[in-house]
Motif scaffolding. Sequence first.
Motif, PDB file in Angstrom:
ATOM      1  N   GLU A 594       1.032  -0.915   0.156  1.00  0.00           N
ATOM      2  CA  GLU A 594       0.127   0.043   0.195  1.00  0.00           C
ATOM      3  C   GLU A 594       0.393   1.271  -0.230  1.00  0.00           C
ATOM      4  O   GLU A 594       0.559   2.869   0.182  1.00  0.00           O
ATOM      5  CB  GLU A 594      -1.148   0.400   0.816  1.00  0.00           C
ATOM      6  CG  GLU A 594      -2.080  -0.934   0.611  1.00  0.00           C
ATOM      7  CD  GLU A 594      -2.553  -1.333   2.569  1.00  0.00           C
ATOM      8  OE1 GLU A 594      -2.658  -0.217   3.373  1.00  0.00           O
ATOM      9  OE2 GLU A 594      -3.583  -2.255   2.596  1.00  0.00           O
ATOM     10  N   ASP A 595       2.360   1.057   0.101  1.00  0.00           N
ATOM     11  CA  ASP A 595       2.850   2.428   0.220  1.00  0.00           C
ATOM     12  C   ASP A 595       2.323   3.397   1.232  1.00  0.00           C
ATOM     13  O   ASP A 595       1.830   4.602   0.691  1.00  0.00           O
ATOM     14  CB  ASP A 595       3.252   2.724  -1.365  1.00  0.00           C
ATOM     15  CG  ASP A 595       3.984   1.866  -2.258  1.00  0.00           C
ATOM     16  OD1 ASP A 595       4.854   0.906  -1.063  1.00  0.00           O
ATOM     17  OD2 ASP A 595       4.302   2.088  -3.261  1.00  0.00           O
ATOM     18  N   ARG A 596       2.506   3.527   2.608  1.00  0.00           N
ATOM     19  CA  ARG A 596       1.952   3.762   4.064  1.00  0.00           C
ATOM     20  C   ARG A 596       2.109   3.447   5.050  1.00  0.00           C
ATOM     21  O   ARG A 596       1.905   2.049   4.908  1.00  0.00           O
ATOM     22  CB  ARG A 596       0.723   4.786   3.484  1.00  0.00           C
ATOM     23  CG  ARG A 596      -0.766   3.153   4.028  1.00  0.00           C
ATOM     24  CD  ARG A 596      -2.097   3.424   3.342  1.00  0.00           C
ATOM     25  NE  ARG A 596      -2.852   2.437   4.114  1.00  0.00           N
ATOM     26  CZ  ARG A 596      -3.513   2.761   4.877  1.00  0.00           C
ATOM     27  NH1 ARG A 596      -3.096   3.826   6.277  1.00  0.00           N
ATOM     28  NH2 ARG A 596      -4.888   1.977   5.228  1.00  0.00           N
ATOM     29  N   ILE A 597       2.092   4.529   6.009  1.00  0.00           N
ATOM     30  CA  ILE A 597       2.303   3.632   7.619  1.00  0.00           C
ATOM     31  C   ILE A 597       0.808   3.238   7.889  1.00  0.00           C
ATOM     32  O   ILE A 597      -0.001   3.495   7.502  1.00  0.00           O
ATOM     33  CB  ILE A 597       2.618   5.431   8.223  1.00  0.00           C
ATOM     34  CG1 ILE A 597       3.366   5.358   7.709  1.00  0.00           C
ATOM     35  CG2 ILE A 597       2.511   4.458   9.798  1.00  0.00           C
ATOM     36  CD1 ILE A 597       4.031   6.780   8.801  1.00  0.00           C
ATOM     37  N   THR A 598       0.715   1.627   8.218  1.00  0.00           N
ATOM     38  CA  THR A 598      -0.425   0.635   8.691  1.00  0.00           C
ATOM     39  C   THR A 598      -0.028   1.439  10.351  1.00  0.00           C
ATOM     40  O   THR A 598      -1.239   0.327  10.953  1.00  0.00           O
ATOM     41  CB  THR A 598       0.256  -0.337   7.806  1.00  0.00           C
ATOM     42  OG1 THR A 598       1.099  -1.567   8.111  1.00  0.00           O
ATOM     43  CG2 THR A 598      -0.997   0.134   6.799  1.00  0.00           C
ATOM     44  N   GLY A 599       0.187   1.127  10.686  1.00  0.00           N
ATOM     45  CA  GLY A 599       1.034   0.629  12.806  1.00  0.00           C
ATOM     46  C   GLY A 599       2.265   1.600  12.860  1.00  0.00           C
ATOM     47  O   GLY A 599       3.334   1.984  11.667  1.00  0.00           O
ATOM     48  N   PHE A 600       2.741   1.958  14.265  1.00  0.00           N
ATOM     49  CA  PHE A 600       3.291   1.920  14.988  1.00  0.00           C
ATOM     50  C   PHE A 600       3.552   0.757  15.734  1.00  0.00           C
ATOM     51  O   PHE A 600       3.254   0.622  16.959  1.00  0.00           O
ATOM     52  CB  PHE A 600       3.988   3.179  15.313  1.00  0.00           C
ATOM     53  CG  PHE A 600       3.124   4.538  14.451  1.00  0.00           C
ATOM     54  CD1 PHE A 600       5.003   5.734  14.056  1.00  0.00           C
ATOM     55  CD2 PHE A 600       1.802   4.841  14.226  1.00  0.00           C
ATOM     56  CE1 PHE A 600       3.964   6.520  12.975  1.00  0.00           C
ATOM     57  CE2 PHE A 600       2.042   6.239  13.411  1.00  0.00           C
ATOM     58  CZ  PHE A 600       2.806   6.633  12.852  1.00  0.00           C
ATOM     59  N   GLU A 601       5.454   1.083  16.415  1.00  0.00           N
ATOM     60  CA  GLU A 601       6.007   0.384  16.796  1.00  0.00           C
ATOM     61  C   GLU A 601       6.379   0.972  18.557  1.00  0.00           C
ATOM     62  O   GLU A 601       6.952   1.679  17.993  1.00  0.00           O
ATOM     63  CB  GLU A 601       7.264  -0.609  16.762  1.00  0.00           C
ATOM     64  CG  GLU A 601       7.924  -1.550  18.142  1.00  0.00           C
ATOM     65  CD  GLU A 601       9.023  -2.261  17.419  1.00  0.00           C
ATOM     66  OE1 GLU A 601       8.648  -3.038  18.540  1.00  0.00           O
ATOM     67  OE2 GLU A 601       9.039  -2.679  16.336  1.00  0.00           O
ATOM     68  N   SER A 602       5.512   0.427  19.035  1.00  0.00           N
ATOM     69  CA  SER A 602       6.024   1.490  20.729  1.00  0.00           C
ATOM     70  C   SER A 602       7.326   1.358  21.142  1.00  0.00           C
ATOM     71  O   SER A 602       7.582  -0.413  21.628  1.00  0.00           O
ATOM     72  CB  SER A 602       4.605   1.643  21.113  1.00  0.00           C
ATOM     73  OG  SER A 602       4.644  -0.055  22.199  1.00  0.00           O
TER      74      SER A 602
END
Length: 823
Positions: A594-602
């Motif tokens: 999708e070439d986009r951010i789908t999440g973040f690792e804390s």
Amino acid sequence: MTAAKKLSAKIDSEMFGDIPVLKRKWRAALKPGQTLPRYEDVMLGSLGRLADHIVLLKGEGASLAVSRSGRYIQEWLGQDAWDVPLSALPADCATALAEAAGCGIETGRPYLAVAHCVRAGMVRTYDVVALPTASRWGEKLIGVYVNERGAQYNLLDAIFSSTDDGILSLAAIRNSDNRPFDFQIVHLNEGACRLIGAPSTALQWSRLCGGGHLLCSTTVVARLLNVVSSGTSDVLEIDRGEQTIRLSATAFGDVVSLTVSDVTSLKKREDSFRLLFDNNPMPMWVFDATTTEFLSVNDAAVQHYGFDRETFLRMKLQDIWPEDERDEHLRSVLQVGDTHYSGRNWRHLKADGSEIEVLTFGRQVAFDGRDGFLVAVVDITERRKAEAKIAFMAHHDGLTNLPNRGSYQEHLQQALEQSRRAGTKVAVLCIDLDLFKNVNDSFGHPTGDRLLQKVADRLRQEVGGNDLAARFGGDEFAIVLGGINAPHEASDFAARLIEVLSVPYDLDGPEAVIGASIGIALSPGDGEDGEELLRNADMALYRAKAEGGGTHHFFEREMDRQAQKRRDMEIDLRRAFAKGEFELHYQPLVNLAEDRITGFESLLRWRHPVRGMISPADFIPVAEDIGLIVGLGEWVLRQACAEAVKWPADIKVAVNLSPVQFRCRSLVQVVIAALAQSGLSPTRLELEITESLFLADTDANLATLHQLRELGVRISMDDFGTGYSSLSYLRSFPFDKIKIDRSFVQDLAQRPDCLAIVRAISGLGRSLNITTTAEGVETLDQLDWLRAEGCNEVQGFLFSAARPSADIDGLLSRFGVRASEAA
């Protein structure tokens, strides 16, 4: 004046010696607005020698338990009482502590009680002061000070001087207003049990109020309370139909000596003597005070000593005295007055020539017109054996019979004193068995115990003279070598000992092969006292274990520096957690399709007030070792969920879990609470675990993972392909994601083997329908390779380092169009 103030005034008038010091310290620690002072302000700091007299209780009512105790308390209790319930203590001590603590909690003030305990026939009176305090965790902690008063009562003398029948000692129980309201039976003889009609097990330590025997009537209790209050004596008769019981009570402070007599049988001297003497289960005799001839013996004496009655009556006292004690026996007989208590242990001879240890009690009597002396004998042979065994057990390990840690420290201190005089060195060796856990796991703990016993046998054979081998617990042993002139002597001994301990062991069937690692510290260079030497030898042992085991290592000062650094880290970590110095940063996860951010690792960060940002690689292992990771992990979960709920609904948050958190077995409840408090959908939470989780308690950990999956939470395996990798993990649990470790991504373009591993993991993910995420992506070349190999998701400095939560909106705006524009 309120009851509490009256009680305080009474304490003021009665306290003396150490007690006023404790009271002043309690009052000085009580801050305005507090109902109770803090435990740390009262019990820590300047107690000095008083700490030996303090036992710390926690809980309330039936849940009271001993947290720790001083040396004097341990002698009083007859045991090292740490973290045990009151029910595990001697009943008289437990009752005294419970009553004082209960009144202290009720009044919220220092409470002075008086305890009466029976030890070796002596009634000992103790001042017991309860000091209620509050702890930072919300529970109440009660410090109880115990010290013996000077006065003691000889209970056995009181028994023989008061009556020949049933005898009881009753201790008055006072309420929070210091008024007696009940009694506890602290001592009684067989005659009392017989006359009352109840066994000693039901009577000993029982209270009168609410009971069902003749002493429990309201009339009897009221008369006894009056005896205590007035300090006088009283006689009461109870008519039981054909039997009349006489109660004679005399107060000794809060202790009432109660005589229970069957008046109907005692009216006739013959019947009285038969009740007291002939049928008494205690060996008794009457001897002529002038000639020392036996005039009469009861059945119990005949059976116990083995002489028939006719032989007994032809003998004198000297015939049952060992020859080496006859002069002392005779002097004692000549010095007795109207009554006699031996005051020491004597040896007597039985008919078969064996010896027993006894205590003797006597009183002058007239017998058939002659001056006689009635003697009762208590055989304490078995008790003395038990005492000797207890004394041995107090200084030795129960499994191996080697000296324990306490004996080791005493011997080490003596060896150090001798070495200072002789100008030699002392070597302290700490020993840990290699592969011992494998034996326990393979053959069971009973086999492991047999192995430890055989190890102890080999240590005894190798350690002789004035040296000492001891067991500290588990598979930890230690040795003291005295008279060392050069380090190589200790080194040679350690090397030889490792060889001896590594020889296979025959365990009655299975054969066990283990090894040993040894740490060595030498005085005076590695420490001048036993505690420092032991600590440094233990650090040297860790170095030997770290080098693979089967070797020995001397202590080095660098070890101490590292240990101090570790201790400082522990202190700073606890302080940081309490002061909220931790924060979460977030690194984006980019979906390549999708070439986009789908999440973040804390990712957890620690901003130290002096040292700045500290690497998680430095503090996370320490937090895991000291158990802080559990509370820290809960905070991370709550914080990450609370932050993620502010993001767009299709953005997930990933949280790393430590294997230590799984051991608490409350992880599922913690996750549920974090989701509920934040309102975050479970499908937006991703929990990352490492493969090491599967190395211990696999079934329980798998059950926890399945419970988390049932909530809707996604499960990811971090650092796949490193350490303990096993494809069976992927079969045992349906992971949602596997993360390719950065070590494979780093050299992706230069090393074919790294490319092959990434290709294999990506292919495995596609086949199992598991998302694959590559970590540590830093260059466009790496990104292109990962796209080509079919990796689903990437993260790394190419896109962004982990950033504070305030930067999340900016990252989403920056990368929300095309991930390929990250460069």
